[in-house]
Scaffold this active site. Structure first.
Site, PDB file in Angstrom:
ATOM      1  N   ASP A 144     -52.346  60.010 -13.601  1.00  0.00           N
ATOM      2  CA  ASP A 144     -51.788  58.747 -14.098  1.00  0.00           C
ATOM      3  C   ASP A 144     -52.215  58.501 -15.543  1.00  0.00           C
ATOM      4  O   ASP A 144     -53.164  59.141 -16.043  1.00  0.00           O
ATOM      5  CB  ASP A 144     -52.286  57.612 -13.181  1.00  0.00           C
ATOM      6  CG  ASP A 144     -51.315  56.448 -13.094  1.00  0.00           C
ATOM      7  OD1 ASP A 144     -50.426  56.333 -13.952  1.00  0.00           O
ATOM      8  OD2 ASP A 144     -51.462  55.639 -12.148  1.00  0.00           O
ATOM      9  N   ASP A 204     -42.675  52.508 -11.178  1.00  0.00           N
ATOM     10  CA  ASP A 204     -43.438  51.726 -10.197  1.00  0.00           C
ATOM     11  C   ASP A 204     -42.514  50.811  -9.405  1.00  0.00           C
ATOM     12  O   ASP A 204     -42.934  50.207  -8.419  1.00  0.00           O
ATOM     13  CB  ASP A 204     -44.495  50.874 -10.915  1.00  0.00           C
ATOM     14  CG  ASP A 204     -45.770  51.655 -11.180  1.00  0.00           C
ATOM     15  OD1 ASP A 204     -45.905  52.765 -10.627  1.00  0.00           O
ATOM     16  OD2 ASP A 204     -46.619  51.165 -11.935  1.00  0.00           O
TER      17      ASP A 204
HETATM   18  C1  DGJ Z   1     -49.787  53.126 -11.724  1.00  0.00           C
HETATM   19  C2  DGJ Z   1     -48.989  54.045 -10.843  1.00  0.00           C
HETATM   20  O1  DGJ Z   1     -47.683  54.138 -11.302  1.00  0.00           O
HETATM   21  C3  DGJ Z   1     -49.065  53.535  -9.415  1.00  0.00           C
HETATM   22  O2  DGJ Z   1     -48.269  54.325  -8.573  1.00  0.00           O
HETATM   23  C4  DGJ Z   1     -50.503  53.543  -8.970  1.00  0.00           C
HETATM   24  O3  DGJ Z   1     -50.967  54.865  -8.930  1.00  0.00           O
HETATM   25  C5  DGJ Z   1     -51.336  52.712  -9.921  1.00  0.00           C
HETATM   26  N1  DGJ Z   1     -51.146  53.108 -11.282  1.00  0.00           N
HETATM   27  C6  DGJ Z   1     -52.793  52.824  -9.568  1.00  0.00           C
HETATM   28  O4  DGJ Z   1     -53.595  52.191 -10.468  1.00  0.00           O
END
Ligand code: DGJ
Length: 749
Positions: free
Chosen positions: A489, A559
């Site tokens: 991430d 997301d």
């Molecule tokens: C952002 C990601 O896009 C989410 O899927 C998740 O992993 C969060 N970060 C966790 O902090």
């Protein structure tokens, strides 16, 4: 003389040596045609349905002469001839379609390269010097008319798709440093005409919006100044001829393989020609090249389709599958990567509240659904209870996992799944042991505030010690735990991009060195752990590009997991990227973002358009929910290769408030096809349109089997490809209402 050449040029960008270790074996067998005609001084690259030609004009400049449908073998592309001045207010240098124009000699449109010499001279005029055949294509060397600055243009053309790879290496052979202020991978030129530009923009939770607009005089700039690819624009474009649509007509497209600040400029010049220049973003750029040093640009991949935007994306998908995406050791010899395992991810169910017992409980439920991979998301490390703390401290949180990760991983394995883990390696919370120990490791300008986003700062990966730390902890994590997959991430963009270990004049190198080190860490990890797979996530789709995709197996597009919003995001995504890498989770309803309520079947089918995952709180599912998901996961597994690696036809777009949408994929053998149909909201009793299918063998017989939903009562269950394509697939009259979904498979008999 016609010559065959082989191999990949796609890895000639940053970190070429490390990248080369990841080459799919299939590339070694590729071939395409490169030809230099010494009498006309024209270079010609031919592959699949495409010809690209450029040549040396009478002044010694490299000039593009043709890019489009494949020409006959005996055809002679036009002789490169410098364009005349239109008036005293411009220059022939500007009007001539330069293949890679240096800023100088009165160049008024976008240069490919702009430099400042130590003595203040800023004039750079590049002329042809030599060329060589390389294992992967052609290298053409240009040199300034008086200074010892050399630019090697690298060309590669893919035999299957005709997609061209272009990049440049700039070399300083002067005795003093030069500063590169602007460096593109390539300039591409289309002749005067009426064109439509397609490009993808967005924001967090709203990525991959397709924009379509006429190209007008002046420049349209697509870019990221954020140090990363960005949610706001994606480094892909497609230019349609006036008569082109989804299925027909000419389209020229390209995608820049770079995960740092980038810029693509599409300009229509005063004589109506269109030029596309793409590469490093010149904003705040200043790369000091010392004597005998070189700078390589990213690669721009560019292709041509005679079959509309649909044809363009099918070419790009095929190219990505065969030539860009990495393979694990297990799949090194297959021409395309294996379809993604169906995953369960705990993020939306638990957020930071992970624990051994809680994750094991979820894993048990996930396994019963037929899930292949269990992924634990954020919250397992350091003092990570919220997003305020812990990033940088990559040791297992003892309160949450008193016995380490082993008991969880062992249980996941015993349940028949493999195990994946979330990391965010390039970041640090100020509230972390790492930051307390190394406050100097972050991007910053000393004495200035350090802007936080999500309470975190960006580690300066360009620093060798930071690179070593990041590689070291990831390597240790993978050595000590049986981890099959990392969700990598990256949850903020850059502010204050200082690198104060370097002299002031050199600090802007950070824009290049950071990304090169990111790529080199990924390459090294893959070398040391050849079966580990990696996802590129950046708060959703903030880092999706063909640069990171050389090292990562999949991406998290957004997301936003609302199944209706996802249809539009997924539609936009597929213009540039293959469904193979498009992870799509089924999450809870009502959805946290839009409060929209949808059925589980609708959510499942929306996610089944890409690489399926479950991200819901399955602890709360009823037995009926679990049974439905289990049935659809099993049905998905059966047809997944067709969905994610077949030819994609966007039958009805969900864009622009459409009531309906539909997609179809057909496998390479034309023996199987999968159709998805979605209703947003039926208005005035309108039924679902007849779906005229595409890409089938007209003479073959195909049996229709519902995966979910029903065909019209009078629809045949078996008919020819000609029937399904000409008459079409009729859906059941009951297929109406809000947020409805149906899916079918067709199998050749
Ligand atoms: C952002 C990601 O896009 C989410 O899927 C998740 O992993 C969060 N970060 C966790 O902090």
């Amino acid at each position: 003389m016609l010559k065959t050449f082989t191999g990949p040029a796609l890895l000639t960008a940053a970190a070429p040596l490390l990248a080369a270790a990841l080459l799919p074996a299939s590339l070694a067998a590729q071939s395409a045609m490169a030809h230099f005609d010494a009498s006309s001084k024209v270079f010609r690259l031919d592959a699949a349905n495409t010809t690209y030609a450029f040549g040396i004009n009478s002044r010694g400049e490299l000039q593009q002469v043709y890019w489009g449908g494949r020409l006959g073998a005996s055809d002679t592309p036009p002789t490169p001839t410098p364009r005349r001045e239109w008036a005293s207010f411009d220059s022939t240098y500007t009007n001539t379609p330069q293949e890679y124009g240096g800023w100088g000699a009165g160049l008024f449109n976008e240069p490919a390269l702009k430099v400042t010499f130590a003595d203040g001279n800023r004039d750079l005029v590049l002329h042809y010097q030599s060329h060589t055949e390389t294992p992967s294509g052609l290298d053409v060397v240009l040199k300034d008319i008086s200074r010892n600055v050399l630019v090697t243009l690298h060309y590669f053309i893919d035999e299957h798709t005709g997609i061209l790879g272009r990049s440049a290496t700039i070399e300083n052979r002067e005795s003093a440093p030069i500063t590169i202020e602007q460096a593109a991978a390539a300039t591409l030129v289309l002749p005067a005409g009426n064109y439509t530009l397609n490009y993808l923009t967005g924001r967090w939770a709203g990525e991959f919006t397709l924009n379509q607009e006429p190209i007008r005089h002046g420049a349209r700039v697509l870019e990221s100044r954020r140090g990363t690819t960005g949610h706001q624009a994606n480094p892909w474009f497609a230019i349609q001829s006036a008569a082109s649509d989804e299925d027909h007509g000419e389209v020229w497209f390209g995608a820049l393989a770079w995960s740092g600040s980038w810029r693509t400029t599409i300009e229509q010049d005063q004589l109506d020609a269109v030029r596309v220049t793409s590469g490093y973003n010149p904003f705040d750029f200043g790369y000091v090249l010392h004597p005998n040093e070189k700078l390589e640009t990213p690669v721009l991949y560019a292709g041509y389709s005679a079959h509309g935007l649909g044809g363009a994306s099918r070419l790009l998908h095929a190219f990505e599958l065969r030539n860009v995406l990495p393979r694990t050791q297990k799949t090194a010899s297959s021409p395309t990567p294996r379809p993604r395992p169906v995953i369960y991810n705990s993020w939306e169910a638990t957020e930071f509240h992970v624990s051994e017992a809680g994750q094991i409980a979820l894993a048990e439920k996930a396994a019963a659904l037929g899930i292949d991979r269990f992924v634990m998301d954020d919250g397992w490390f350091g003092q990570r209870k919220t997003d305020n703390a812990g990033l940088g401290d990559w040791y297992v949180n003892q309160e949450k996992f008193p016995h380490g990760l082993k008991p969880l991983i062992d249980r996941v394995h015993a349940l028949g799944m493999d195990f994946g883990l979330w990391v965010e390696p390039e970041m640090v919370n100020p509230d972390s042991d790492l930051y307390r120990k190394h406050p100097d490791w972050v991007l910053n300008f000393p004495g200035r505030p350090r802007t936080e986003q999500r309470q975190q700062l960006v580690l300066n990966l360009a620093r060798p010690d930071v690179r070593d730390y990041v590689l070291g902890f990831l390597d240790k994590l993978l050595n000590e735990n049986d981890i099959a997959f990392l969700k990598w991430d990256y949850n903020r963009n850059w502010a204050e991009p200082g690198w104060d270990q370097l002299p002031a004049a050199e600090q802007k190198k950070v824009y290049v060195a950071f990304i090169q080190n990111l790529y080199s860490i990924l390459a090294e990890l893959r070398k040391r752990h050849p079966n580990v797979e990696i996802e590129s996530c950046s708060g959703g789709g903030g880092r999706v590009d063909l640069g990171i995709l050389r090292y990562t197996d999949e991406v998290w597009p957004s997301d936003n997991t609302d199944p209706f919003d996802r249809l539009t995001i997924q539609d936009g995504f597929t213009y540039a990227y293959t469904p193979q890498i498009m992870m799509a989770w089924v999450t809870d309803s009502p959805h946290w973002l839009n409060k929209r309520t949808t059925s589980l079947a609708y959510r499942m089918l929306s996610s089944m358009q890409g690489s399926l995952g479950i991200g819901a709180n399955i602890d709360k599912w009823t037995p009926d929910d679990a049974a439905l998901a289990k049935r659809l996961i099993a049905a998905y597994h059966e047809v997944q290769p067709t969905i994610v690696q077949g030819d994609l036809y966007r039958l009805i777009s969900p864009r622009n408030g459409s009531e309906f949408s539909a997609t179809q994929t057909v496998n390479a053998a034309k023996s199987q096809s999968v159709v998805f149909a979605f209703i947003h909201s039926t208005q005035e009793g309108r039924g679902f349109p007849l779906l005229k299918l595409k890409g089938l063998d007209p003479d073959a017989q195909y049996a229709l089997t519902p995966i979910e939903g029903k065909a019209a009562a009078d629809s045949p269950t078996t008919a020819s490809g000609a029937f399904w394509m000409n008459h079409g697939l009729a859906l059941h009259d009951d297929f109406r209402g809000d947020f409805q979904a149906a899916a079918f498979r067709l199998d050749r008999k």
